[in-house]
Design an enzyme around this catalytic site. Structure first.
Site, PDB file in Angstrom:
ATOM      1  NE  ARG A 138      41.586 -23.553  -0.693  1.00 12.28           N
ATOM      2  CZ  ARG A 138      41.009 -24.048  -1.792  1.00 12.28           C
ATOM      3  NH1 ARG A 138      41.562 -25.033  -2.437  1.00 12.28           N
ATOM      4  NH2 ARG A 138      39.874 -23.551  -2.233  1.00 12.28           N
ATOM      5  CB  ILE A 203      44.341 -35.462   4.572  1.00 12.69           C
ATOM      6  CG1 ILE A 203      44.409 -36.127   5.954  1.00 12.69           C
ATOM      7  CG2 ILE A 203      42.905 -35.011   4.271  1.00 12.69           C
ATOM      8  CD1 ILE A 203      43.991 -35.226   7.112  1.00 12.69           C
TER       9      ILE A 203
END
Length: 293
Positions: A138, A203
């Site tokens: 990203r 996460i």
């Protein structure tokens, strides 16, 4: 050290894009009830890129207040400007966050030395536990293990969210990490494997919709119960793929809408899940036992 399933929480929104505070209450309470170990507020899944600075801080404060110390709250405070990241991190500390998650500076492509100086400056400026976040898919910026290990020597840099999905890299980080430095997965599809290698948790995006299952998978893997963890992971493994059929958090927000936790609201340039992808994701939620037929 925070271990287990840490949810990368969505930021619920109304159809017009305004923050839906009532639905934020619902999703926070969902995680408190279902065994999530910690909440990451305003990370990538929380649409940090489309919240303005005031909204960013208000969401962190709101989540901290709603959680009221029952589990840790980690604030997403990374930015591609070191000064902005310092401001957000300092604000998160002031608002009572337990730690901060700091994505590598995106778009401007810093060198490895630039990354080191960026994070060192943050750690020296704001005295709060800080977790590095590497997600080159990203950010177009890959923080290499040598840089991570340099940063791990700084007292209040306490871990990394490694989201490459590369278990070879994860194993190198785990083997080289000093005592007390946590290695978290940022890739649901490989998270169980990372924990079984010696990592500390995940996460997770999938935890938004299946918090109890993800918490149990992480607990089993942390206990070294690989076979049991694998069997349970099989019940949601399809979601690890289906929740990424379009850019996160597009699918997970649509899934939570199907589960009754929020509307389909999302901010441009993100748009609601494409029509042809909706029924396959709905069927995936049914297979996981998260919604009825």
């Amino acid at each position: 050290m925070i271990t287990g399933s840490l949810v990368a929480l969505v930021t619920p929104m109304e159809a017009n894009g305004d923050i839906d505070w009532n639905s934020l209450d619902k999703v926070v309470d969902f995680h408190l009830a279902e065994g999530t170990s910690a909440i990451v507020a305003v990370g990538t899944t929380g649409e940090s890129a489309t919240l303005d600075c005031d909204e960013h801080c208000r969401v962190i404060k709101y989540v901290v207040d709603r959680v009221a110390g029952r589990i840790p709250v980690i604030a997403g405070t990374g930015a591609n400007s070191t000064r902005e990241a310092i401001e957000l991190t300092a604000a998160a500390k002031e608002m009572g966050a337990d730690a901060c998650l700091l994505v590598t500076p995106y778009y401007n492509k810093p060198t490895q030395e630039g990354l080191y100086q960026h994070y060192r400056t943050l750690a020296e400026t704001v005295d709060i536990p800080q977790i590095l976040y590497n997600v080159p898919g990203r950010t177009a910026c890959d923080m290499l293990p040598d840089t991570v290990m340099r940063l791990a020597e700084i007292d209040n840099i306490v871990g990394i969210k490694e989201a490459t999905g590369d278990l070879v890299r994860a194993q190198e980080l785990i083997e080289r990490a000093p005592e007390g430095f946590a290695i978290y997965s940022g890739d649901d599809a490989t998270a169980m494997g990372l924990i079984l290698l010696g990592g500390q948790g995940n996460i997770s995006v999938t935890a938004n919709v299946a918090p109890r299952v993800m918490a149990e998978i992480c607990a089993l893997a942390l206990d070294g119960k690989g076979e049991e963890a694998r069997k349970l992971n099989e019940t949601v493994a399809h979601l690890h793929k289906e929740l990424f059929v379009e850019a996160n958090p597009i699918p997970v927000k649509w899934a939570l809408h199907q589960m009754g936790y929020c509307s389909t609201g999302i901010r441009l340039p993100l748009t609601p899940l494409s029509e042809p992808l909706r029924e396959p994701l709905r069927q995936g939620l049914i297979r996981a036992g998260l919604i009825a037929e």
